[in-house]
Design an enzyme around this catalytic site. Sequence first.
Site, mmCIF file in Angstrom:
data_model
loop_
_atom_site.group_PDB
_atom_site.id
_atom_site.type_symbol
_atom_site.label_atom_id
_atom_site.label_comp_id
_atom_site.label_asym_id
_atom_site.label_seq_id
_atom_site.Cartn_x
_atom_site.Cartn_y
_atom_site.Cartn_z
ATOM 1 N N CYS A 100 66.543 15.128 -47.319
ATOM 2 C CA CYS A 100 65.912 15.710 -48.164
ATOM 3 C C CYS A 100 64.641 15.483 -48.100
ATOM 4 C CB CYS A 100 65.848 14.151 -48.808
ATOM 5 S SG CYS A 100 67.488 13.515 -49.448
ATOM 6 N N ARG A 109 65.247 20.546 -41.380
ATOM 7 C CA ARG A 109 66.371 19.266 -42.290
ATOM 8 C C ARG A 109 66.908 19.548 -42.199
ATOM 9 N NH1 ARG A 109 62.409 14.972 -42.847
ATOM 10 N NH2 ARG A 109 63.764 14.316 -44.428
ATOM 11 N N TRP A 116 69.726 16.380 -49.907
ATOM 12 C CA TRP A 116 70.932 15.842 -48.783
ATOM 13 C C TRP A 116 71.962 14.628 -49.714
ATOM 14 C CZ3 TRP A 116 72.243 12.171 -45.012
ATOM 15 C CH2 TRP A 116 73.342 12.018 -44.311
ATOM 16 N N ASN A 146 62.756 10.910 -52.097
ATOM 17 C CA ASN A 146 64.017 10.348 -50.444
ATOM 18 C C ASN A 146 64.207 8.582 -50.125
ATOM 19 O OD1 ASN A 146 63.225 12.672 -50.373
ATOM 20 N ND2 ASN A 146 61.904 12.713 -48.548
ATOM 21 N N GLY A 147 65.407 8.695 -49.814
ATOM 22 C CA GLY A 147 66.124 7.084 -50.007
ATOM 23 C C GLY A 147 66.999 7.178 -50.838
ATOM 24 N N GLU A 166 75.312 13.897 -22.982
ATOM 25 C CA GLU A 166 74.197 14.771 -23.908
ATOM 26 C C GLU A 166 75.261 16.019 -23.473
ATOM 27 O OE1 GLU A 166 71.711 14.671 -25.293
ATOM 28 O OE2 GLU A 166 70.813 16.784 -25.546
ATOM 29 N N LYS A 220 75.558 18.521 -27.345
ATOM 30 C CA LYS A 220 75.218 19.590 -27.517
ATOM 31 C C LYS A 220 76.274 20.154 -27.474
ATOM 32 C CE LYS A 220 72.173 19.165 -28.114
ATOM 33 N NZ LYS A 220 71.360 17.725 -28.162
ATOM 34 N N GLU A 257 78.093 19.408 -31.146
ATOM 35 C CA GLU A 257 77.558 19.364 -32.592
ATOM 36 C C GLU A 257 77.098 20.739 -32.957
ATOM 37 O OE1 GLU A 257 73.162 17.603 -32.375
ATOM 38 O OE2 GLU A 257 73.068 17.590 -31.136
ATOM 39 N N HIS A 283 90.673 5.503 -15.079
ATOM 40 C CA HIS A 283 89.866 4.278 -16.324
ATOM 41 C C HIS A 283 90.635 4.677 -18.021
ATOM 42 C CE1 HIS A 283 88.581 1.797 -13.592
ATOM 43 N NE2 HIS A 283 87.819 2.270 -12.910
ATOM 44 N N LYS A 285 67.975 17.368 -39.056
ATOM 45 C CA LYS A 285 66.403 17.222 -38.250
ATOM 46 C C LYS A 285 66.353 15.470 -37.704
ATOM 47 C CE LYS A 285 64.686 18.331 -34.587
ATOM 48 N NZ LYS A 285 65.579 18.221 -33.560
HETATM 49 O O1 M6R Z 1 64.064 11.987 -33.877
HETATM 50 P P1 M6R Z 1 65.402 11.180 -32.761
HETATM 51 O O2 M6R Z 1 64.954 11.485 -32.420
HETATM 52 O O3 M6R Z 1 64.723 9.961 -33.138
HETATM 53 O O4 M6R Z 1 66.484 11.328 -33.776
HETATM 54 C C1 M6R Z 1 67.474 10.964 -32.964
HETATM 55 C C2 M6R Z 1 69.313 11.749 -33.004
HETATM 56 O O5 M6R Z 1 69.100 11.988 -34.923
HETATM 57 C C3 M6R Z 1 68.896 12.560 -32.324
HETATM 58 O O6 M6R Z 1 68.677 12.760 -31.373
HETATM 59 C C4 M6R Z 1 70.285 13.872 -32.845
HETATM 60 O O7 M6R Z 1 71.195 13.344 -31.682
HETATM 61 C C5 M6R Z 1 70.201 15.347 -32.216
HETATM 62 N N1 M6R Z 1 70.832 16.371 -33.707
HETATM 63 C C6 M6R Z 1 70.833 15.253 -31.303
HETATM 64 O O8 M6R Z 1 70.970 17.388 -30.840
#
Ligand code: M6R
Length: 614
Positions: free
Chosen positions: A2, A27, A74, A100-101, A487, A491, A494, A510, A609
């Site tokens: 949000c 966001r 959201w 928000n929350g 990582e 990427k 996502e 394993h 985000k």
């Molecule tokens: O703002 P932050 O670095 O704390 O966010 C952590 C994760 O939510 C963030 O890295 C998320 O995994 C991204 N979508 C990765 O691309």
Amino acid sequence: MCGIVGYVGERDATPIIIDGLSRLEYRGYDSAGIAVLQDGAVQLRRDVGKLANLRARLADSPISGQIGIGHTRWATHGAPAEHNAHPHISMNGDFVVVHNGIVENYLELRDELRAEGVVFKSETDTEVIVHLIERFANDGAHRDVTEAARRAITQLRGAHAIVVMSRWQPDRLVAVRIGNAGGVAIGLGNQENFIASDIPAILEQTRRMIFLENRQMATVTARSVSVQTLDGNQVTPSVHTIPWDLVSAAKGEYRHFMQKEIFEQARSITDTIRGRVDFEHHTVQLPELNLTEEAARRIDRVVTVACGTSYYSGLVGKFFIEHLARLRVEVDYGSEYRYRDPIIDDRTAVLAITQSGETVDTLAAMEEARTKGALLWSIVNAIGSQAMRMADGHITMNAGPEIGVASTKAFTASIVDQYLLALHLAQQRGVRTPDHDQRVQDAARLPDLVGRTLERSEQVEELAGLLHHYTNFLYLGRGINYPIALEGALKLKEISYIHAEGYPAGEMKHGPIALIDESMPVLAIALKDSVYEKMISQIEQAKARSAVVIAIATDGDSFIASKADHVLYVPETPELLSPVIAVLPLQMLAYYVAVRRGADVDQPRHLAKSVTVE
Ligand code: M6R
């Protein structure tokens, strides 16, 4: 997640709020709404889906006024639907709220209010807030919105950022922050003031901002901002000046923010290093870490807490700190940390890594560490964020605003920050390794190495054309590049929605090896480093099971071309810094595959985000 925007001043609030909300689109949200006070009445417009829908509704049925609040939602409680979108309005139409929350005790509050005759119009938890405010306002002898909001908010459990508007006192907005449900920034203008959950929403209007701390509330009029604690004690807030500019937040020549952010990493890493490394004397200065030699010598362990991509960055940082500063490092998920009674004392430094500085799980881990007496550090990109403010010392990433939901430049910046931290710790503890000076010099090579790697994007794009139809991938790395395999897989999944697993290469045998066949490409990070031979043997094992193998390899390694089906070469890089380079082709590959599949690269489905709910 949000987002909130508020305005009070002499201009028309509607376009200012809508513009602010549009800057929060990155966001992620499923509905949006706005309320303004027009001729003494609350006018409300809400719609589901993108902001364009709300804009269309406003074009059909315009509203205007000099004070207003807006929200992008959201969904947590109640489906994305117009009646669940914020703002929410009270029974008499006197109060309106954005939030928000999560109100943890909303069910019991709703039952209480229903028993008093309140009729609920939504399935949200938020709606209890606006009815509680109206209840306390009607109870009180004085018609004061701040006071009614304070009384209502003390009934809520959970973490919240809330803004209230009322036709009772049409000159003011009341903003509240409890816990870590996202920040509350108050932007200071000339005869006008702004409120936002995120700095970019109001950055075009002003750079002078106040940030509410936990359990603070502000009464904001066009000409004044009065900050108090929830207990009613007056506070003199600090005013911060935000250095980001809007130009660096715009997409420029690129099709997507993620693409822009990948390709600006030579610049962002330069900014991360700039001013911190004295290449002449081989030293690193991190003044905002506030770390004296005595304090550095007292530390006997670093515990890194982070989520998602930032967590993988922490796994890389462990190699730096253990090797360069000879300190033990543990890396923990922010979301798990507080659930296992972690052993922390005043000789532990807890390092939170968070791009947004507002990830609720990471903040909760920081709070746990604070309670147990640890020294608290943070690595953040968002200046003024909660993680920056609550730490004893911080290091900024200096990557500039990261808009794409998939983190790229913040990942490399946070790795570089940890490299500098490790060198700085070594200096302060008096434990420089024999190669310390060389390691300091190595940092200077990074921007050039990054630039040279990114120049090879065409080859990666071509490869994406061959790979985009596969539905499963395995990413393997070993040693300092095993977190890069994790990582790279994150990427890909996502933004392209392809299933991808990242594994330390030695673990393949394993379990995951059972999955390998010609339909599951294996991406192996096999640089000319201390684990090169081991990686070659993993590649051979994958080939023996008919996998299509893609290797990330070092320039000049012609041998690997006889083993792998495809090779993406990167320039030779000192091993400790190689994760910064090895991740670049993986970021580009994920990007080009997602584009090929027509995915919404900057706003992938279900993701946000800044993750400000648990
Ligand atoms: O703002 P932050 O670095 O704390 O966010 C952590 C994760 O939510 C963030 O890295 C998320 O995994 C991204 N979508 C990765 O691309």
